[in-house]
Every structure is written in structure tokens, then in C-alpha cells.
Design a protein around this motif. Structure first.
Motif, PDB file in Angstrom:
ATOM      1  N   ARG A 232      19.357  39.414  43.280  1.00  0.00           N
ATOM      2  CA  ARG A 232      19.891  37.954  43.937  1.00  0.00           C
ATOM      3  C   ARG A 232      21.408  38.011  43.996  1.00  0.00           C
ATOM      4  N   THR A 233      22.030  39.168  43.893  1.00  0.00           N
ATOM      5  CA  THR A 233      23.394  39.454  44.099  1.00  0.00           C
ATOM      6  C   THR A 233      23.674  39.437  45.433  1.00  0.00           C
ATOM      7  N   GLY A 234      24.639  38.396  45.910  1.00  0.00           N
ATOM      8  CA  GLY A 234      24.966  38.390  47.369  1.00  0.00           C
ATOM      9  C   GLY A 234      24.057  37.543  48.115  1.00  0.00           C
ATOM     10  N   ILE A 235      23.547  36.591  47.724  1.00  0.00           N
ATOM     11  CA  ILE A 235      22.593  35.432  48.212  1.00  0.00           C
ATOM     12  C   ILE A 235      23.189  33.962  47.930  1.00  0.00           C
ATOM     13  N   VAL A 236      23.358  33.162  48.789  1.00  0.00           N
ATOM     14  CA  VAL A 236      24.096  31.965  48.424  1.00  0.00           C
ATOM     15  C   VAL A 236      22.946  31.146  47.619  1.00  0.00           C
ATOM     16  N   PRO A 237      23.316  30.640  46.105  1.00  0.00           N
ATOM     17  CA  PRO A 237      22.445  30.254  45.378  1.00  0.00           C
ATOM     18  C   PRO A 237      22.006  28.844  45.260  1.00  0.00           C
ATOM     19  N   ILE A 238      21.207  28.528  44.822  1.00  0.00           N
ATOM     20  CA  ILE A 238      20.619  27.185  44.517  1.00  0.00           C
ATOM     21  C   ILE A 238      20.586  27.350  42.753  1.00  0.00           C
ATOM     22  N   ASP A 243      15.505  31.275  42.056  1.00  0.00           N
ATOM     23  CA  ASP A 243      15.751  31.861  43.412  1.00  0.00           C
ATOM     24  C   ASP A 243      15.365  33.006  43.416  1.00  0.00           C
ATOM     25  N   THR A 244      14.720  33.545  44.597  1.00  0.00           N
ATOM     26  CA  THR A 244      14.491  34.955  44.873  1.00  0.00           C
ATOM     27  C   THR A 244      14.442  35.411  46.269  1.00  0.00           C
ATOM     28  N   ALA A 245      14.565  36.412  46.878  1.00  0.00           N
ATOM     29  CA  ALA A 245      14.177  36.726  48.003  1.00  0.00           C
ATOM     30  C   ALA A 245      12.694  37.412  48.305  1.00  0.00           C
ATOM     31  N   GLY A 246      12.326  37.410  49.415  1.00  0.00           N
ATOM     32  CA  GLY A 246      10.881  37.949  49.638  1.00  0.00           C
ATOM     33  C   GLY A 246      10.519  38.210  51.171  1.00  0.00           C
ATOM     34  N   PRO A 247       9.425  38.970  51.221  1.00  0.00           N
ATOM     35  CA  PRO A 247       8.910  39.265  52.641  1.00  0.00           C
ATOM     36  C   PRO A 247       8.285  38.303  53.270  1.00  0.00           C
ATOM     37  N   MET A 248       8.415  38.034  54.753  1.00  0.00           N
ATOM     38  CA  MET A 248       7.458  37.264  55.531  1.00  0.00           C
ATOM     39  C   MET A 248       7.121  38.413  56.635  1.00  0.00           C
ATOM     40  N   THR A 249       5.907  38.423  56.742  1.00  0.00           N
ATOM     41  CA  THR A 249       5.175  39.441  57.904  1.00  0.00           C
ATOM     42  C   THR A 249       3.913  39.040  58.555  1.00  0.00           C
ATOM     43  N   ALA A 354      26.629  25.024  39.404  1.00  0.00           N
ATOM     44  CA  ALA A 354      27.323  26.115  38.508  1.00  0.00           C
ATOM     45  C   ALA A 354      27.349  27.325  39.465  1.00  0.00           C
ATOM     46  N   ASP A 355      25.902  27.466  40.017  1.00  0.00           N
ATOM     47  CA  ASP A 355      25.860  28.991  40.645  1.00  0.00           C
ATOM     48  C   ASP A 355      26.462  29.035  42.094  1.00  0.00           C
ATOM     49  N   LEU A 356      26.582  27.907  42.533  1.00  0.00           N
ATOM     50  CA  LEU A 356      27.422  27.738  43.962  1.00  0.00           C
ATOM     51  C   LEU A 356      28.960  27.832  43.666  1.00  0.00           C
ATOM     52  N   ASN A 357      29.163  27.084  42.659  1.00  0.00           N
ATOM     53  CA  ASN A 357      30.882  27.515  42.373  1.00  0.00           C
ATOM     54  C   ASN A 357      30.970  28.922  42.111  1.00  0.00           C
ATOM     55  N   ALA A 358      30.195  29.648  41.462  1.00  0.00           N
ATOM     56  CA  ALA A 358      30.459  30.846  41.288  1.00  0.00           C
ATOM     57  C   ALA A 358      30.414  31.646  42.496  1.00  0.00           C
ATOM     58  N   TYR A 359      29.520  31.486  43.212  1.00  0.00           N
ATOM     59  CA  TYR A 359      29.434  32.203  44.755  1.00  0.00           C
ATOM     60  C   TYR A 359      30.642  31.951  45.588  1.00  0.00           C
ATOM     61  N   LEU A 360      31.068  30.615  45.604  1.00  0.00           N
ATOM     62  CA  LEU A 360      32.361  30.186  46.588  1.00  0.00           C
ATOM     63  C   LEU A 360      33.432  30.906  46.015  1.00  0.00           C
ATOM     64  N   MET A 372      31.615  23.298  45.064  1.00  0.00           N
ATOM     65  CA  MET A 372      30.714  22.269  45.629  1.00  0.00           C
ATOM     66  C   MET A 372      31.525  21.085  45.720  1.00  0.00           C
ATOM     67  N   ALA A 373      32.434  20.713  45.157  1.00  0.00           N
ATOM     68  CA  ALA A 373      33.484  19.305  45.379  1.00  0.00           C
ATOM     69  C   ALA A 373      34.086  19.585  46.710  1.00  0.00           C
ATOM     70  N   ASP A 374      34.444  20.815  46.971  1.00  0.00           N
ATOM     71  CA  ASP A 374      35.081  20.885  48.486  1.00  0.00           C
ATOM     72  C   ASP A 374      34.191  20.858  49.494  1.00  0.00           C
ATOM     73  N   VAL A 375      32.984  21.320  49.209  1.00  0.00           N
ATOM     74  CA  VAL A 375      31.806  21.273  50.329  1.00  0.00           C
ATOM     75  C   VAL A 375      31.547  19.691  50.732  1.00  0.00           C
ATOM     76  N   ILE A 376      31.500  18.856  49.437  1.00  0.00           N
ATOM     77  CA  ILE A 376      31.302  17.671  49.687  1.00  0.00           C
ATOM     78  C   ILE A 376      32.481  16.914  50.288  1.00  0.00           C
ATOM     79  N   ALA A 377      33.669  17.360  50.110  1.00  0.00           N
ATOM     80  CA  ALA A 377      34.635  16.647  50.928  1.00  0.00           C
ATOM     81  C   ALA A 377      34.692  16.998  52.266  1.00  0.00           C
ATOM     82  N   PHE A 378      34.441  18.381  52.736  1.00  0.00           N
ATOM     83  CA  PHE A 378      34.107  18.869  53.806  1.00  0.00           C
ATOM     84  C   PHE A 378      33.156  18.075  54.676  1.00  0.00           C
TER      85      PHE A 378
END
Length: 519
Positions: A232-238, A243-249, A354-360, A372-378
Motif C-alpha cells: 500500500r506504499t504510495g497509495i492515498v490512504p483511508i 486498504d488494498t489494491a487489486g486487479p479489475m479485468t 492519521a493515515d491521510l496526515n502521514a501521506y500528505l 486533513m485540517a488543511d483539506v477541510i479548509a481548502f
């Protein structure tokens, strides 16, 4: 992400309007080759020198240019794709699980040289200089990254009244089978792009339902892996617990091919410590029409509630088909999802903050929203663009949470895991000696209605999502010209078993018609 029951989905993308396209009548269909393994066929042609990666890329780029303006499934194309295809064609030996094959990524996944928006204008300057590890794995397997797909903004967890597939960065994703209807979220763009044959496969992400729902309503195979099988490294988190990525085919075999490339350990993601040991050597191995013989499948009663008569009839026909292929069907019940969802939402709100703050905090200096506080204000400052249809009550609730050391969070997380995992899926499978559990994935696509939000009839996603276990959806047919899916889920690390079951079912059912697109 969240369905309307506050069942949750996952993550994001941005969208530029690219093309014009779709038939307005949902019942205008044209047959496609029965169970055509697009990736497998194309990979073989490339390896034999009968097709080049460049020619294949151009074919799909033309389809994107023709159909995306109407569907708004693709948010951006990668200008580096043509060069990457040419480099692959120049190789003396065209190797790799995905040799020369084009793929799209959901736009919450970092890729070098492209912006990652999670569907939000707040991340319009989030130009990434490094691939997420899963993208590195795809490229190492020979895949050509064509671009990124649109998604539900912030993976549907911004508002309890959100409309799936809408983002301020990408607009509204539309279902190729009926463009006035939802493509479901949050991996809506990935689902619509593959269904419209703009790409043979795409990567989605899920927190709760965000791969399997868009796959089901777009007539696709979707696989949500065990938490920890894919980085999950490098994925904007919830949520780091879901969270996980996976295939759609288009087919089960194609999903297995993509999973071969995706699965593996990542030193930056502790959850993947067991991935190399737990992953199958080859997820395509053992796929057989006879794989259902003797398999014991738990038919989860409560997860088939809430559907109309036509969905129930199609589901019953699918169960009969499973039985005709040799499966033993066992009626079972899991703990009531309604008892789990309150704890799940508590966990998601705490972890989202917590996870979004770490990504941002790790985004480029050009990104002004650092928390996240910045996103809410934006969002408040740009409400006319960012919140024209729904607000941000869930994001505000997340911001109001404390830290991950809070007793409320830790107790909710423990209860949710216990109910869905040890006392839920694990206990039922052990008690009845089951190979998998089965239920309808969700209802058919619903009309897009901004004032009302999403109108989801039901969902099978929550038990496996909260437990962190794998979940496979496979098309079971059409209802009123719209696709519906059947779900197979099981305990941790059972992807190979689910793919075998799903493949045998897929091969036994009639072919699913493709949507008709206007050219």
C-alpha cells in the motif's frame, strides 16, 4: 469509501474529460467472444512477435480518445507510455507476466511523472517523482502504464451523501452499460474503463467494496486481496487496516495474471511481511472448469437480502449452476453486518485522519494541503467547485477524532476484527468445512442522483473487508440489461482457491455481452 449503508469503499483518481461515447439504452448489447482472456491472448501474441506493445498501446489510446469524453473514466494519460512501449519492443526477449500489456491505475496510486489527486483539486499539484512499489512491480513485469482513472473523491469518505464516481478533479464517471447510471465507487473509473474496452485491465483499490462493487456493476471480475498481499506504499490512504489494491479485468484468468505481478512483500509496508511466503507461485495455475467438483460453498443467507425479484432469480440460477458443476451448497449465516458497521466506521474515521496526515506530510512542497485540517479548509474555500453536490461531514468527523491510542478506536478495531474474522468467516468455514462463502455482490447500477446520493440495494463486501480477507466477484449475468456479480470470499491468503472457484463458475455460465458504445 462508503456505500449508502456506510459500508465502506476505497480510494481515488482524477479526471479530465477525454471522449464522447455510449449507447443510452441499457438493453442495446452486442455479444463478445465467450470468456475472452484479453490479457492472456495479447501477451501470447506479443511473446510470439505477432503483436508489438506499441501497436497494442495505440489501439487502446484510440479507444480512450473515442470513448472517454462521455464516460469520464480516464483522468489523465501518461505521455511516457509510448516511449515505454518502444523500449519494450526493442528488447531481444519479451518477458514478464504482463509483457508489453497496457494498464490503467486508479488515481490514488503514485506513478512517476503523473499527479496523484485522489479525485480532489486539493491535490492538483501532487506531482509524484517516484512510483508506488506496486507500480514498480507492474513495470518490472512488462506492463505499460497508460494513465490514471477517475474515482470517487477521497474514496467516498468525504461525505455520507456522496455520489459514487464523482470527483472535483475528474467529473462524473458513467457506466458504459447505461451512462445515466452509476459505475459505483470508488474505483469507478477503473471499472468503466475496462468495461468499455478502453483498456484490458486496471488497478483499483478497496477499503470496503471499492473494487468489488464497480467490478460487479460494470460486468467485470474484481479481486480484493488479503490485506498484506499487495503493497500500500504510495497509495492515498483511508485505512491501514482495510486498504488494498487489486486487479479489475474481463476474466478470472486475466485477474490472476495481474495478481502475479502485484503480489509480494514491501519493506516499507509492514503488513506485507508474509506476502512473499504466502503468495502463490502462479495464480493462473490450476484454473480448471472442473475446479468446483466437491467444493463446499457456504451460501450466506442475510447477504442475499434486500434485492429485487430479478436479482434473486439470477442469483438462484447461479447457485444451481454451481451445484451442477459439482459444488456442495451449505446454508450459513455470518454475524449481522449492521452490528459491525458502527465499529467499522469508527475505525475508518480514526485511521483516515492519521493515515491521510502521514501521506500528505510526504507530498511535494508544491502541495499546500499538508493535513486533513488543511483539506477541510481548502474545500470550504473552494466550495462551489469542490462541494457543488455534497459536503464533507465524514471528513469533519474524522478530523474530530483523537489519536490511534484512544480506547474508543482500539476497542472498535478489536471488536470488528473479532466479529468478522475469528468469530465470523474463520469460524463458519471451520464449522462447515467450507472452501468459500458465496453471496450476491451488490445490486445493479442505480441512477445517478446528486440530491439523493447512492441507492445501493445491498452489499457482500463488509465481512471480508473488515476482516482483511480476500473477496472475488465474477459476473453472473444481466438484469434488465445491466450486469450483476456473484461474490466468493474466504479466509486470509486464499486468493488461489477463490480464483479457481471463480474460474470454474465463469466458464460454466453464458458469455456476458459487452456494452455498445457510440463511435
Amino acid at each position: 469509501m462508503t456505500l449508502r449503508r456506510l459500508t465502506v469503499y476505497s480510494i481515488l483518481s482524477l479526471g479530465c474529460a477525454l471522449l464522447p461515447v455510449v449507447a443510452s439504452a441499457a438493453n442495446k448489447m452486442t455479444p463478445v467472444p465467450d470468456h475472452s482472456d484479453e490479457l492472456a491472448v495479447q501477451a501470447q501474441a506479443i511473446r510470439r512477435g505477432q503483436l508489438t506493445a506499441t501497436a497494442l498501446l495505440e489501439r487502446y489510446q484510440a479507444r480512450i480518445a473515442a470513448h472517454n469524453p462521455a464516460l469520464q473514466a480516464v483522468i489523465v494519460t501518461d505521455p511516457q507510455a509510448k516511449e515505454a512501449a518502444a523500449r519494450f519492443d526493442a528488447l531481444k526477449k519479451r518477458r514478464g507476466a504482463l509483457a508489453g500489456l497496457p494498464l490503467l491505475l486508479k488515481d490514488n496510486i503514485d506513478a512517476q511523472g503523473m499527479v496523484t489527486t485522489a479525485g480532489s483539486l486539493a491535490l492538483a499539484d501532487n506531482l509524484r517523482q517516484k512510483d508506488a512499489p506496486l507500480v514498480t512491480r507492474l513495470r518490472d513485469a512488462g506492463a505499460i502504464i497508460v494513465g490514471k482513472t477517475n474515482l470517487s473523491e477521497w474514496a467516498n469518505l468525504r461525505s455520507s451523501k456522496s455520489t459514487s464516481g464523482w470527483s472535483s478533479a475528474g467529473g462524473q464517471v458513467r457506466n458504459p452499460y447505461a451512462p445515466e447510471r452509476s459505475a459505483c465507487g470508488s474505483s469507478s473509473g477503473s471499472g468503466a474503463a475496462v468495461a468499455a474496452r478502453m483498456i484490458p485491465a486496471a488497478i483499483g483499490t478497496e477499503t470496503d467494496g471499492s473494487i468489488v462493487c464497480p467490478a460487479a456493476v460494470n460486468g467485470l471480475v474484481g479481486l480484493k486481496p488479503t490485506i498484506g498481499l499487495v503493497s500500500r506504499t504510495g497509495i492515498v490512504p483511508i485505512s491501514h487496516s482495510q486498504d488494498t489494491a487489486g486487479p479489475m479485468t474481463l476474466t478470472v484468468r486475466d485477474a490472476a495474471m495481474v495478481l502475479n505481478a502485484l503480489a509480494g512483500s514491501d519493506p516499507q509496508d509492514p503488513a506485507t511481511a508474509q506476502a512473499d511466503r504466502r503468495r502463490a507461485h502462479d495464480y493462473t495455475a490450476g484454473l480448471s472448469r472442473r475446479a468446483l467438483r466437491g467444493k463446499r460453498l457456504g451460501v450466506v443467507g442475510k447477504l442475499s437480502d434486500g434485492y429485487d425479484a430479478e436479482i434473486r432469480t439470477l442469483y438462484q440460477h447461479s447457485l444451481e449452476l454451481l451445484r451442477a458443476q459439482g459444488a456442495v451448497l451449505v446454508p450459513v449465516e455470518l454475524p449481522n453486518p449492521d452490528d459491525i458497521e458502527k465499529d467499522e466506521m469508527t475505525v475508518l474515521l480514526y485511521e483516515f485522519k492519521a493515515d491521510l496526515n502521514a501521506y500528505l506530510a510526504g507530498t511535494p512542497d508544491s502541495v499546500q494541503t499538508r493535513s486533513m485540517a488543511d483539506v477541510i479548509a481548502f474545500n470550504q474555500q473552494h466550495a462551489s467547485q469542490v462541494m457543488p453536490y455534497f459536503g464533507q461531514d465524514l471528513m469533519e468527523q474524522a478530523q474530530a477524532t483523537g489519536g490511534l491510542q484512544d480506547a474508543a478506536y482500539q476497542q472498535a478495531a478489536a471488536r470488528a476484527r473479532q466479529k468478522t474474522g475469528k468469530d465470523g468467516i474463520d469460524a463458519i468455514m471451520k464449522k462447515y468445512r467450507l472452501n468459500a462463502l458465496v453471496a450476491p455482490t451488490t445490486g445493479v447500477a442505480w441512477p445517478i442522483d446528486y440530491p439523493a446520493g447512492d441507492a445501493v440495494a445491498g452489499s457482500a463486501s463488509t465481512p471480508a473487508a473488515v476482516a482483511g480477507y480476500p473477496h472475488l466477484t465474477v459476473p453472473m449475468g444481466l438484469v434488465r440489461g445491466l450486469p450483476a456479480g456473484i461474490s466468493f470470499f474466504a479466509g486470509a491468503w486464499q486468493e488461489a482457491a477463490l480464483l479457481k472457484i471463480g474460474y470454474a463458475f465463469e466458464q460454466a455460465r453464458p458469455a456476458l455481452p459487452a456494452p455498445v458504445l457510440n463511435h
